[in-house]
Enzyme design. Structure first.
Site, PDB file in Angstrom:
ATOM      1  N   GLN A  76       0.814  -1.207   0.000  1.00  0.00           N
ATOM      2  CA  GLN A  76       0.000   0.000   0.000  1.00  0.00           C
ATOM      3  C   GLN A  76       0.850   1.262   0.000  1.00  0.00           C
ATOM      4  O   GLN A  76       0.461   2.286  -0.567  1.00  0.00           O
ATOM      5  CB  GLN A  76      -0.938   0.003   1.206  1.00  0.00           C
ATOM      6  CG  GLN A  76      -1.947  -1.121   1.184  1.00  0.00           C
ATOM      7  CD  GLN A  76      -2.699  -1.195  -0.134  1.00  0.00           C
ATOM      8  OE1 GLN A  76      -3.464  -0.311  -0.479  1.00  0.00           O
ATOM      9  NE2 GLN A  76      -2.471  -2.267  -0.897  1.00  0.00           N
TER      10      GLN A  76
ATOM     11  N   GLU B  53      -8.564   1.422   6.058  1.00  0.00           N
ATOM     12  CA  GLU B  53      -9.112   0.973   4.781  1.00  0.00           C
ATOM     13  C   GLU B  53      -8.950  -0.545   4.651  1.00  0.00           C
ATOM     14  O   GLU B  53      -9.894  -1.267   4.323  1.00  0.00           O
ATOM     15  CB  GLU B  53      -8.382   1.690   3.645  1.00  0.00           C
ATOM     16  CG  GLU B  53      -8.830   1.282   2.257  1.00  0.00           C
ATOM     17  CD  GLU B  53      -7.991   1.918   1.175  1.00  0.00           C
ATOM     18  OE1 GLU B  53      -8.447   1.936   0.016  1.00  0.00           O
ATOM     19  OE2 GLU B  53      -6.869   2.393   1.467  1.00  0.00           O
TER      20      GLU B  53
ATOM     21  N   ASP C 224      -7.594  -6.644  -3.697  1.00  0.00           N
ATOM     22  CA  ASP C 224      -7.472  -5.614  -4.732  1.00  0.00           C
ATOM     23  C   ASP C 224      -7.859  -6.143  -6.110  1.00  0.00           C
ATOM     24  O   ASP C 224      -8.390  -5.399  -6.943  1.00  0.00           O
ATOM     25  CB  ASP C 224      -6.032  -5.100  -4.802  1.00  0.00           C
ATOM     26  CG  ASP C 224      -5.767  -3.987  -3.819  1.00  0.00           C
ATOM     27  OD1 ASP C 224      -6.728  -3.460  -3.228  1.00  0.00           O
ATOM     28  OD2 ASP C 224      -4.586  -3.638  -3.638  1.00  0.00           O
TER      29      ASP C 224
ATOM     30  N   HIS D  85     -51.691  20.255   7.481  1.00  0.00           N
ATOM     31  CA  HIS D  85     -51.598  18.802   7.408  1.00  0.00           C
ATOM     32  C   HIS D  85     -52.918  18.167   7.854  1.00  0.00           C
ATOM     33  O   HIS D  85     -53.452  17.255   7.203  1.00  0.00           O
ATOM     34  CB  HIS D  85     -50.464  18.289   8.320  1.00  0.00           C
ATOM     35  CG  HIS D  85     -49.083  18.490   7.767  1.00  0.00           C
ATOM     36  ND1 HIS D  85     -48.582  19.712   7.437  1.00  0.00           N
ATOM     37  CD2 HIS D  85     -48.090  17.584   7.505  1.00  0.00           C
ATOM     38  CE1 HIS D  85     -47.345  19.579   7.004  1.00  0.00           C
ATOM     39  NE2 HIS D  85     -47.021  18.290   7.027  1.00  0.00           N
TER      40      HIS D  85
END
Length: 427
Positions: free
Chosen positions: A251, A319, A353, A412
């Site tokens: 990474q 991550e 990945d 309403h």
């Protein structure tokens, strides 16, 4: 790599990169320029930042065919198999609507529909990412999105990489454009003479892409604001230092701002991994990118207990989180905040990945505490449906009117009371 001890009160959480004032201003100017000048602005930016002299933004079918013809046959097979794995995983995410019928003839329901169009950004720059094509397109296809657009930065020769176009070909995507950066996001959001706007933009990119997505959010939907890549590894004495180091560097080589963290209770492993990272880093082709990532955003944290490491990992909410411990499954069960979890020695992060089938577009900057991986859910809408019968209205109108008046909303109440059986049966 630096080694430090975990201690009470220490925070290892990543913070979201906001961008400098100059970067934010530049992105706003680019977006406005694209909105006002369309394709001409896109051509100018392609020449300025990509060094490409373009006469058309759209990739032609001939360009795609030529790219596929040049592309390595074995790699084409590998991408095709990866696409099969990714599609199988995401097909399990398909949702159906439902309807709840009542005895009085009324019902409530939820209808699930796909968004109509999606623009998928595929990064370029320091590397080309055919895998990002698969990861962005396939969930959209499974969801049923009718118009899927790819956009990616061109090279100086004005072309996209053969791998990116081969991946598009595998998935049957023909609407592909040559553009990167903030201008690409602006074009997808607001359109140009060549590019019709989309309903949602997905895909990671550099700081200018992230800032542009933040700027257009609300005019168009986005998936997330992605920051630099991250990996954290929880490991004990059963892990091999060379394998841990290789995974950390996997990474770090993405970006000088990428984060690589080891959490361990083993001093011997910490020392060995630190030395092994230095050894492997010197041999890495992308050492110039990975080296500042390790120096500035790499860290080895030593803890006293596995519980302490788990707590730190949940605070970091990385991550990617790898677990290489004696009882990795049990440790994984205690993780509540991570974009993706990789369990055991053979579940190296790059498997996710490229090939396992899970999506690699993941939340960063500790946003995994409240965000999830890109999925089919990102490309669908859920619409509530109400059908009230006369009997249900008669039974409940006074209750509804009372609740409306409780909140001071007379209009309403009157809207509900305005219906009547007599009016509906006038001759």
């Amino acid at each position: 790599m630096k080694i430090t001890r975990l201690s009470a009160g220490i925070s290892i959480r990543r913070t979201i990169a906001e961008g400098t004032g100059q970067q934010v201003a530049a992105v706003k100017d680019i977006i406005q320029d694209v909105r006002e000048n369309g394709d001409q602005a896109m051509f100018r930016y392609a020449e300025k930042w990509d060094g490409a002299n373009l006469s058309s933004l759209r990739v032609t079918e001939v360009e795609i065919e030529q790219a596929v013809a040049r592309f390595d046959r074995q790699l084409l097979e590998d991408l095709t198999e990866a696409a099969t794995n990714i599609r199988k995983y995401h097909e399990s995410q398909q949702q159906q609507g439902y309807r709840l019928d009542n005895e009085d003839g009324s019902y409530v329901a939820q209808r699930v529909t796909a968004i109509e169009s999606a623009g998928l950004y595929v990064p370029g720059g320091t590397a080309a990412y055919p895998s990002s094509v698969l990861m962005n397109v396939i969930p959209a296809q499974v969801a049923g999105v009718s118009r899927i657009v790819l956009i990616s930065p061109p090279g100086k020769d004005g072309t996209l990489s053969d791998g990116v176009l081969a991946a598009a070909h595998i998935l049957g995507i023909s609407e592909v454009y040559k553009s990167g950066g903030a201008q690409a996001i602006a074009a997808l959001a607001y359109g140009t003479q060549s590019i019709a706007p989309v309903d949602k933009i997905t895909g990671p990119g550099n700081i200018f892409v992230a800032l542009a997505k933040r700027e257009v959010n609300g005019d168009v939907a986005i998936d997330m604001i992605a920051g630099p890549s991250e990996i954290a590894v929880i490991a004990d004495d059963t892990a091999y230092a060379d394998e841990v180091a290789a995974d950390l560097l996997s990474q770090a080589e993405h970006d000088p701002m990428a984060s690589a963290v080891l959490l361990t209770i083993s001093e011997s492993l910490a020392d060995a991994v630190s030395k092994e990272v230095d050894r492997q880093l010197a041999l890495l082709p992308r050492e110039a990118i990975a080296s500042p990532a390790i120096a500035d955003h790499g860290m080895i944290y030593l803890g006293e207990t596995m519980e302490e490491l788990v707590a730190a990992a949940n605070q970091l909410a990385p991550e990617h989180l790898e677990i290489m411990t004696e009882d990795a499954e049990a440790v994984a069960d205690k993780i509540h905040h991570a974009g993706a979890i990789f369990i055991g020695r053979y579940s190296s992060e790059p498997i996710g990945d490229y090939f396992a089938g899970t999506n690699h577009v993941l939340p960063t900057n500790s946003t995994a505490r409240f965000s999830s991986a890109l999925s089919v859910y990102d490309f669908i809408k859920r619409t509530s449906i109400v059908r009230y019968s006369e009997q249900a209205w008669q039974t409940n109108k006074d209750k509804i009117a009372r609740l409306a008046r409780l909140e001071g909303l007379e209009g309403h109440a009157r809207a509900v009371e305005s219906r009547s059986w007599e009016k509906g049966n006038e001759q």
